[in-house]
Design an enzyme around this catalytic site. Structure first.
Site, short mmCIF file in Angstrom:
data_model
loop_
_atom_site.label_atom_id
_atom_site.label_comp_id
_atom_site.label_asym_id
_atom_site.label_seq_id
_atom_site.Cartn_x
_atom_site.Cartn_y
_atom_site.Cartn_z
N ASP A 1 -27.77 40.47 102.29
CA ASP A 1 -28.57 39.66 103.21
C ASP A 1 -27.73 38.67 104.00
O ASP A 1 -26.55 38.45 103.71
CB ASP A 1 -29.69 38.94 102.45
CG ASP A 1 -29.24 38.34 101.11
OD1 ASP A 1 -28.02 38.17 100.92
OD2 ASP A 1 -30.09 38.04 100.28
N HIS B 1 -37.11 37.19 92.89
CA HIS B 1 -36.66 37.82 94.14
C HIS B 1 -35.34 38.54 93.94
O HIS B 1 -34.53 38.18 93.09
CB HIS B 1 -36.63 36.82 95.31
CG HIS B 1 -35.52 35.82 95.31
ND1 HIS B 1 -35.67 34.53 95.77
CD2 HIS B 1 -34.22 35.90 94.93
CE1 HIS B 1 -34.53 33.89 95.68
NE2 HIS B 1 -33.63 34.70 95.17
N ASN C 1 -37.91 33.26 90.87
CA ASN C 1 -39.25 33.82 91.09
C ASN C 1 -39.23 35.34 91.11
O ASN C 1 -40.18 35.99 91.53
CB ASN C 1 -39.84 33.27 92.40
CG ASN C 1 -39.01 33.67 93.61
OD1 ASN C 1 -38.01 34.38 93.49
ND2 ASN C 1 -39.43 33.22 94.78
N GLU D 1 -38.89 38.22 98.67
CA GLU D 1 -39.66 37.27 97.88
C GLU D 1 -40.90 37.97 97.29
O GLU D 1 -41.25 39.08 97.71
CB GLU D 1 -40.09 36.09 98.77
CG GLU D 1 -38.93 35.29 99.36
CD GLU D 1 -38.14 34.46 98.33
OE1 GLU D 1 -38.52 34.44 97.14
OE2 GLU D 1 -37.14 33.85 98.73
C1 F6R Z 1 -27.82 36.71 97.30
C2 F6R Z 1 -29.22 37.02 97.12
C3 F6R Z 1 -30.12 36.29 96.14
C4 F6R Z 1 -29.43 35.79 94.88
C5 F6R Z 1 -30.42 35.08 93.96
C6 F6R Z 1 -29.74 34.45 92.75
O1 F6R Z 1 -27.22 37.54 98.28
O2 F6R Z 1 -29.68 37.89 97.77
O3 F6R Z 1 -31.19 37.14 95.80
O4 F6R Z 1 -28.83 36.84 94.21
O5 F6R Z 1 -31.09 34.07 94.66
O6 F6R Z 1 -28.89 33.43 93.21
P1 F6R Z 1 -27.87 32.68 92.24
O7 F6R Z 1 -26.83 33.66 91.83
O8 F6R Z 1 -27.29 31.57 93.09
O9 F6R Z 1 -28.67 32.18 91.08
#
Ligand code: F6R
Length: 230
Positions: free
Chosen positions: A64, A133, A131, A138
């Site tokens: 992303d 995601h 959550n 989301e």
């Molecule tokens: C990152 C992404 C997000 C993260 C997720 C966990 O490219 O797409 O889905 O993998 O938010 O983030 P962290 O590792 O910071 O807890």
């Protein structure tokens, strides 16, 4: 089939995941890797930097990118990947959705085409949102979604505001691979670290498979490894 690997701590988790990536590249040097940003894979990327020679034939696709941040913006995911990995690891080609494209819908289509043209993703790294995601998908995102533009939830913008000078600077949109795009990866490695992920981790295994909790679909993937330090 879901394999679960419990590690002692974050360092051990990072070693395990780096090992999986090195094994992938030793078996198939021209692999297509799917990469994630966020805090969880940072330790893994540090270890990958110690053996950059494995990556010269590899192609990478990130999950992303924010819409509207230039590549040179310190909070863009392109900048993040440059700093955390690509400044030392010379991959053959690295793709991240272009959040500055004038036609965002076209950019999403092109991104899907590039993934197909590279033969599909062989190994996709994922982090887990609190959550549920995955990528910027989301809760409520259709399981059959492809790369698309998302409106960022106000809560997500507020959570990410700490990295910016002001809430106003946090983008309101992002481009993310869709859930179906992610599920087409031949192998998935999900990294889960830290106490704040305990609830999400629990729900991943015990909850319903439902769009309200996007990561739940991963249970149906034929080749997924969950590496955690909980
Ligand atoms: C990152 C992404 C997000 C993260 C997720 C966990 O490219 O797409 O889905 O993998 O938010 O983030 P962290 O590792 O910071 O807890």
């Amino acid at each position: 089939m879901m394999q679960v690997i419990q590690t002692r701590d974050y360092e051990n988790l990072s070693e395990k995941v780096a090992g999986i990536i090195f094994d992938q590249l030793k078996g198939q040097p021209d692999s297509t890797l799917g990469l994630a940003t966020g805090s969880t894979p940072v330790g893994t990327y540090q270890l990958l930097k110690k053996q950059p020679e494995h990556f010269i034939e590899a192609t990478t696709f990130n999950l992303d990118e924010y819409v509207g941040l230039k590549e040179s913006h310190p909070q863009s995911y392109r900048y993040f990947m440059q700093e955390k990995l690509f400044n030392t690891v010379p991959v053959k080609a690295s793709y991240i959705p272009n959040g500055s494209a004038t036609d965002l819908q076209e950019e999403c289509k092109l991104y899907e085409q590039k993934i197909q043209a590279s033969g599909g993703i062989d190994l996709q790294l994922l982090g887990l949102g609190m959550n549920g995601h995955i990528g910027f998908n989301e809760p409520g995102t259709p399981f059959d979604s492809r790369t698309h533009v998302v409106e960022l939830a106000e809560s997500t913008r507020q959570a990410n505001a700490r990295f910016f000078n002001h809430l106003d600077e946090v983008p309101t949109q992002a481009i993310t691979m869709g859930i179906e795009t992610i599920m087409e990866a031949k192998k998935i490695v999900l990294l889960v670290s830290g106490n704040e992920k305990v609830q999400a981790f629990d729900r991943l295994f015990r909850g319903e498979i439902e769009e309200k909790f996007p990561a739940s679909i991963l249970r149906t993937h034929p080749n997924i490894t969950v590496v955690h330090d909980l």
